[in-house]
Design a protein around this motif. Structure first.
Motif, PDB file in Angstrom:
ATOM      1  N   GLU A  11       0.765  -1.022   0.007  1.00  0.00           N
ATOM      2  CA  GLU A  11      -0.183   0.096  -0.080  1.00  0.00           C
ATOM      3  C   GLU A  11       0.854   1.292  -0.160  1.00  0.00           C
ATOM      4  O   GLU A  11       0.390   2.135  -0.794  1.00  0.00           O
ATOM      5  N   ARG A  12       2.008   1.277   0.802  1.00  0.00           N
ATOM      6  CA  ARG A  12       2.963   2.271   0.807  1.00  0.00           C
ATOM      7  C   ARG A  12       3.506   2.525  -0.450  1.00  0.00           C
ATOM      8  O   ARG A  12       3.489   3.636  -1.051  1.00  0.00           O
ATOM      9  N   ALA A  13       3.836   1.468  -1.045  1.00  0.00           N
ATOM     10  CA  ALA A  13       4.529   1.881  -2.293  1.00  0.00           C
ATOM     11  C   ALA A  13       3.631   2.138  -3.344  1.00  0.00           C
ATOM     12  O   ALA A  13       3.881   2.818  -4.339  1.00  0.00           O
ATOM     13  N   SER A  14       2.307   1.785  -3.638  1.00  0.00           N
ATOM     14  CA  SER A  14       1.290   2.215  -4.386  1.00  0.00           C
ATOM     15  C   SER A  14       1.088   3.565  -4.157  1.00  0.00           C
ATOM     16  O   SER A  14       0.903   4.440  -5.177  1.00  0.00           O
ATOM     17  N   ALA A  15       0.891   4.017  -2.982  1.00  0.00           N
ATOM     18  CA  ALA A  15       0.606   5.438  -2.612  1.00  0.00           C
ATOM     19  C   ALA A  15       1.921   6.293  -3.100  1.00  0.00           C
ATOM     20  O   ALA A  15       1.532   7.266  -3.713  1.00  0.00           O
ATOM     21  N   LEU A  16       3.205   5.851  -3.031  1.00  0.00           N
ATOM     22  CA  LEU A  16       4.413   6.585  -3.541  1.00  0.00           C
ATOM     23  C   LEU A  16       4.315   6.740  -4.862  1.00  0.00           C
ATOM     24  O   LEU A  16       4.647   7.529  -5.608  1.00  0.00           O
ATOM     25  N   ALA A  17       3.973   5.637  -5.598  1.00  0.00           N
ATOM     26  CA  ALA A  17       3.901   5.665  -7.030  1.00  0.00           C
ATOM     27  C   ALA A  17       2.824   6.587  -7.826  1.00  0.00           C
ATOM     28  O   ALA A  17       3.022   7.242  -8.437  1.00  0.00           O
ATOM     29  N   ALA A  18       1.658   6.654  -7.022  1.00  0.00           N
ATOM     30  CA  ALA A  18       0.665   7.527  -7.542  1.00  0.00           C
ATOM     31  C   ALA A  18       1.129   8.974  -7.356  1.00  0.00           C
ATOM     32  O   ALA A  18       0.820   9.656  -8.127  1.00  0.00           O
ATOM     33  N   GLU A  19       1.744   9.165  -6.054  1.00  0.00           N
ATOM     34  CA  GLU A  19       2.317  10.490  -5.773  1.00  0.00           C
ATOM     35  C   GLU A  19       3.124  11.095  -6.749  1.00  0.00           C
ATOM     36  O   GLU A  19       3.268  12.111  -7.068  1.00  0.00           O
ATOM     37  N   LEU A  20       4.200  10.040  -7.040  1.00  0.00           N
ATOM     38  CA  LEU A  20       5.340  10.260  -7.886  1.00  0.00           C
ATOM     39  C   LEU A  20       4.770  10.508  -9.319  1.00  0.00           C
ATOM     40  O   LEU A  20       5.282  11.651  -9.906  1.00  0.00           O
ATOM     41  N   ARG A  21       3.866   9.989  -9.721  1.00  0.00           N
ATOM     42  CA  ARG A  21       3.208  10.083 -11.087  1.00  0.00           C
ATOM     43  C   ARG A  21       2.484  11.277 -11.299  1.00  0.00           C
ATOM     44  O   ARG A  21       2.692  12.316 -12.274  1.00  0.00           O
ATOM     45  N   ALA A  22       1.713  12.000 -10.125  1.00  0.00           N
ATOM     46  CA  ALA A  22       1.173  13.203 -10.043  1.00  0.00           C
ATOM     47  C   ALA A  22       2.081  14.542  -9.990  1.00  0.00           C
ATOM     48  O   ALA A  22       2.127  15.345 -10.802  1.00  0.00           O
ATOM     49  N   ILE A  23       3.293  14.265  -9.273  1.00  0.00           N
ATOM     50  CA  ILE A  23       4.416  15.135  -9.232  1.00  0.00           C
ATOM     51  C   ILE A  23       5.044  15.504 -10.492  1.00  0.00           C
ATOM     52  O   ILE A  23       5.209  16.522 -11.099  1.00  0.00           O
ATOM     53  N   LEU A  24       5.465  14.254 -11.117  1.00  0.00           N
ATOM     54  CA  LEU A  24       5.967  14.172 -12.414  1.00  0.00           C
ATOM     55  C   LEU A  24       5.241  14.749 -13.459  1.00  0.00           C
ATOM     56  O   LEU A  24       5.731  15.595 -14.462  1.00  0.00           O
ATOM     57  N   GLY A  25       4.119  14.707 -13.630  1.00  0.00           N
ATOM     58  CA  GLY A  25       2.957  15.099 -14.462  1.00  0.00           C
ATOM     59  C   GLY A  25       3.045  16.833 -14.349  1.00  0.00           C
ATOM     60  O   GLY A  25       3.022  17.345 -15.349  1.00  0.00           O
ATOM     61  N   LYS A  26       2.836  17.081 -13.106  1.00  0.00           N
ATOM     62  CA  LYS A  26       3.075  18.571 -12.834  1.00  0.00           C
ATOM     63  C   LYS A  26       4.390  19.373 -13.352  1.00  0.00           C
ATOM     64  O   LYS A  26       4.136  20.282 -14.194  1.00  0.00           O
TER      65      LYS A  26
END
Length: 150
Positions: A11-26
């Motif tokens: 779950e932690r890895a999944s949350a990090l992946a989602a946050e990383l994708r969002a930040i990299l997209g921005k």
């Protein structure tokens, strides 16, 4: 470890992946804003970058490399020709084909766009991050590099 014991890590890895994708997209959108000409379609940009990386190529070769039909690639090339971003010259090995290459205008456009994005990012890092934060960013970049290693 069983699946239940491993669940918090997953779950932690999944949350990090989602946050990383969002930040990299921005970050990607911000870089695009500061890089100039944003009226190009992603497919056009992809073709320009391929020509920059691989050098001159025939439309059929570009189509194969991009995984599309030659007719679709022809439409992209036509728009790039009309924009003055690519030019064609006879293939010295096969006079029936035309090799497409980046125009001088496009080479200048790519260079200036990269410089503008670099300048914006450099200035933003200097203004928003302390020296200590910049050191942390350097460590994060090492971790990100590990994520994309083959």
């Amino acid at each position: 470890m069983n699946d239940e014991a491993n669940r918090p890590r997953i779950e932690r890895a999944s949350a990090l992946a989602a946050e990383l994708r969002a930040i990299l997209g921005k970050l990607k959108r911000k870089l695009r804003e500061h890089g100039g000409r944003s009226d190009l379609a992603p497919s056009q940009v992809s073709v320009l970058l391929r020509l920059e990386k691989d050098g001159p190529a025939a439309v059929s070769s570009l189509a194969r490399a991009e995984g599309m039909r030659p007719q679709s690639m022809s439409a992209i090339i036509t728009s790039l020709l009309e924009s003055g971003l690519v030019s064609g010259s006879p293939d010295p090995n096969d006079g029936r084909q035309t090799l497409m290459s980046l125009s001088r205008e496009c080479q200048k456009f790519l260079k200036e766009g990269r410089a503008a994005r670099q300048d914006w990012l450099t200035t933003t890092i200097q203004e928003k991050l302390s020296v200590q934060d910049q050191e942390k960013l350097a460590a994060v970049l090492e971790l990100l590099a590990r994520l994309v290693e083959d």
